[in-house]
Design a protein around this motif. Structure first.
Motif, short mmCIF file in Angstrom:
data_model
loop_
_atom_site.label_atom_id
_atom_site.label_comp_id
_atom_site.label_asym_id
_atom_site.label_seq_id
_atom_site.Cartn_x
_atom_site.Cartn_y
_atom_site.Cartn_z
N GLY A 102 49.80 21.49 20.95
CA GLY A 102 49.67 22.07 19.61
C GLY A 102 49.30 23.53 19.65
N ARG A 103 48.42 23.94 18.73
CA ARG A 103 48.09 25.35 18.57
C ARG A 103 47.33 25.92 19.77
NH1 ARG A 103 42.71 25.83 17.15
NH2 ARG A 103 41.71 23.92 16.41
N LEU A 104 46.79 25.07 20.65
CA LEU A 104 46.02 25.55 21.80
C LEU A 104 46.83 25.48 23.09
CD1 LEU A 104 42.45 24.17 21.05
CD2 LEU A 104 43.43 26.39 20.53
N GLY A 105 48.14 25.58 22.97
CA GLY A 105 48.94 25.65 24.18
C GLY A 105 49.72 24.38 24.43
N PRO A 106 50.47 24.37 25.55
CA PRO A 106 51.40 23.27 25.80
C PRO A 106 50.75 22.00 26.34
CG PRO A 106 51.48 24.88 27.57
CD PRO A 106 50.58 25.45 26.53
N GLY A 107 49.50 22.05 26.73
CA GLY A 107 48.86 20.89 27.35
C GLY A 107 47.94 20.15 26.41
N GLU A 108 46.93 19.53 27.01
CA GLU A 108 45.94 18.75 26.26
C GLU A 108 44.75 19.63 25.92
OE1 GLU A 108 46.82 14.68 28.82
OE2 GLU A 108 45.01 15.84 29.17
N ALA A 109 44.21 19.45 24.74
CA ALA A 109 43.04 20.22 24.34
C ALA A 109 42.15 19.38 23.44
CB ALA A 109 43.46 21.50 23.61
N VAL A 110 40.84 19.55 23.63
CA VAL A 110 39.86 18.88 22.77
C VAL A 110 38.82 19.92 22.38
CG1 VAL A 110 38.19 17.01 22.54
CG2 VAL A 110 40.18 16.72 24.04
N VAL A 111 38.60 20.08 21.08
CA VAL A 111 37.57 20.98 20.56
C VAL A 111 36.44 20.12 20.04
CG1 VAL A 111 37.02 22.83 18.94
CG2 VAL A 111 39.32 22.68 19.93
N MET A 112 35.24 20.30 20.62
CA MET A 112 34.10 19.44 20.28
C MET A 112 32.97 20.28 19.70
SD MET A 112 34.26 17.31 23.84
CE MET A 112 34.93 18.75 24.68
N ARG A 113 32.57 19.93 18.50
CA ARG A 113 31.41 20.56 17.88
C ARG A 113 30.26 19.56 17.93
NH1 ARG A 113 35.71 23.18 15.54
NH2 ARG A 113 35.35 25.42 15.16
N MET A 114 29.19 19.97 18.62
CA MET A 114 28.07 19.06 18.88
C MET A 114 26.85 19.52 18.10
SD MET A 114 28.58 18.57 22.98
CE MET A 114 30.20 18.11 23.65
N TYR A 115 26.25 18.60 17.36
CA TYR A 115 25.08 18.89 16.55
C TYR A 115 23.87 18.16 17.11
CZ TYR A 115 28.56 20.40 13.09
OH TYR A 115 29.61 21.02 12.44
N GLY A 116 22.69 18.73 16.83
CA GLY A 116 21.46 18.08 17.28
C GLY A 116 21.35 18.09 18.79
N ARG A 117 20.59 17.15 19.32
CA ARG A 117 20.29 17.14 20.74
C ARG A 117 21.48 16.71 21.60
NH1 ARG A 117 15.16 18.12 21.90
NH2 ARG A 117 15.28 17.10 23.93
N LEU A 118 22.56 16.30 20.97
CA LEU A 118 23.76 16.02 21.74
C LEU A 118 24.22 17.28 22.48
CD1 LEU A 118 26.12 14.18 22.57
CD2 LEU A 118 27.29 14.89 20.48
N GLY A 119 23.98 18.46 21.86
CA GLY A 119 24.37 19.70 22.51
C GLY A 119 23.65 19.94 23.83
N LEU A 120 22.48 19.33 24.01
CA LEU A 120 21.75 19.46 25.27
C LEU A 120 22.32 18.54 26.34
CD1 LEU A 120 18.09 19.60 23.91
CD2 LEU A 120 19.64 21.50 24.40
N HIS A 121 23.16 17.61 25.94
CA HIS A 121 23.76 16.65 26.88
C HIS A 121 25.28 16.69 26.75
CE1 HIS A 121 19.77 14.84 27.60
NE2 HIS A 121 19.58 15.00 26.30
N ALA A 122 25.83 17.90 26.63
CA ALA A 122 27.27 18.03 26.42
C ALA A 122 28.07 17.39 27.53
CB ALA A 122 27.64 19.51 26.30
N GLU A 123 27.49 17.36 28.74
CA GLU A 123 28.23 16.78 29.87
C GLU A 123 28.51 15.29 29.68
OE1 GLU A 123 23.89 16.11 30.84
OE2 GLU A 123 25.11 17.69 29.92
N SER A 124 27.71 14.61 28.86
CA SER A 124 27.94 13.18 28.64
C SER A 124 29.26 12.93 27.93
CB SER A 124 26.79 12.57 27.83
OG SER A 124 26.73 13.14 26.53
N VAL A 125 29.71 13.91 27.14
CA VAL A 125 31.00 13.82 26.46
C VAL A 125 32.11 14.44 27.30
CG1 VAL A 125 32.28 14.41 24.36
CG2 VAL A 125 29.84 13.89 24.22
#
Length: 351
Positions: free
Chosen positions: A84-107
């Motif tokens: 799509g709009r982020l190029g020919p491959g796979e892309a995931v845009v993740m917005r993390m709220y709260g303390r999930l942002g401190l554990h972004a690697e879990s996602v």
């Protein structure tokens, strides 16, 4: 594109797998996983740059936006795109709220492309210690940008203190046109003489507070074996902060390269007429694309960083980091934080 509101990491993995099954040839030849850590205010330009880089380096693009860490409840919003709009491959845009942002690697970890190198790029202020961010610890290469800091030279010293082989800086990448032009000019002088050129001194004129100018001077110092300083003055025609470079050679000769206002520079060297060369102010996507061309350690950068900051033996440091847990809400951080035993991925080519 599929948008998942208030979702989970497992749902993102399932959606990506579902879209992958219908993606066909779009998904072939993924060379790496590019993780982009960006502030909300810089997401658009980070996405544009990453899309440009992905066209030259097929990759799975994972954009992490940490928002409102103080939010009472963790939440994940994600966009999943295939071709799509982020190029020919796979892309995931993740917005993390709260303390999930401190554990972004879990996602992020379950979304990495299998058996592919990982590059993490911060289009935001990186942590002072990259080991406090798990997204840095498991990456083969880590790209920061000291020019984004409020105090760029202090940020440059921080990067030297925290350096591990595999780190690099887009402030360094901005010096590439200058380094290429200087190297080819000195080669030209050597060719005329049929013997190596010796540099006895010189100076970089421009903005002494610009990290690119400091790294260029550091590179020259390390390569020439003599101190090259940055002197304020002159015009600053582009983001490199460099107006001109003058090198004093043996046999009482001088080479000088002076930037003009038209995206170029004039080369003055002995016994030859002045010559023009392109010296464009390159967009962010080209800088990122250049850094993705190599996944091994960048020894010229570490040597330049040593000379620019006075820090020694950077190349002798271990390329591995151990994850150090950091909680910005905990006042005791930095006073007893214990490393978790999670070793970094080794740079490509290391045994």
């Amino acid at each position: 594109m599929t948008t998942l509101w208030d979702t989970t990491g497992s749902a993102v993995v399932k959606e990506l797998a579902a879209q992958r099954r219908t993606g066909g040839a779009v998904l072939s030849g993924v060379a790496l996983t590019l993780i982009v850590v960006a502030d909300e205010s810089r997401v658009a330009e980070a996405e544009e740059a990453a899309t440009h880089a992905a066209e030259a380096h097929p990759c799975r693009l994972l954009v992490v936006v940490r928002r409102q860490l103080e939010a009472p409840a963790p939440r994940l919003d994600a966009e999943v795109l295939i071709g799509g709009r982020l190029g020919p491959g796979e892309a995931v845009v993740m917005r993390m709220y709260g303390r999930l942002g401190l554990h972004a690697e879990s996602v992020v970890l379950p979304l990495l492309a299998a058996d592919a190198p990982v590059v993490t790029w911060w289009h935001a202020a990186p942590p002072d210690r990259l080991a406090t961010d798990a997204l840095a610890v498991f990456a083969h290469r880590r790209i920061t940008d000291t020019s984004l800091a409020d105090e760029p030279l202090a940020a440059l010293r921080t990067r030297a203190a925290d350096y591990a082989p595999g780190d690099t800086d887009l402030a360094w990448t901005r010096s590439t046109p200058w380094r290429t032009t200087l190297a080819s000019t000195l080669d030209s002088v050597s060719g005329r003489r049929s013997e190596p050129v010796r540099v006895h001194g010189g100076r970089v004129e421009g903005d002494s507070a610009n990290p690119t100018a400091q790294l260029l001077a550091g590179w020259l110092s390390s390569r020439c074996g003599c101190p090259i300083a940055v002197e304020d003055g002159g015009r600053k025609p582009n983001s490199s902060g460099v107006d001109s470079v003058a090198l004093q050679l043996d046999q009482d000769e001088e080479v000088r390269i002076h930037a003009d206002r038209k995206g170029g520079a004039v080369i003055s060297q002995p016994y030859r007429p002045d010559a023009g060369v392109a010296l464009p102010d390159r967009p962010l996507g080209e800088l990122l694309s250049e850094e993705l061309r190599r996944l091994d350690r960048d020894e010229p950068y570490s040597e330049a960083l040593e000379a620019a900051t006075g820090t020694t033996e950077l190349s002798r440091r271990s390329p591995e980091r151990e994850h150090v847990w950091f909680d910005p809400a905990d006042p005791e951080n930095g006073n007893g934080a214990r490393p978790r035993k999670r070793a970094a991925a080794k740079p490509a080519g290391d045994s």
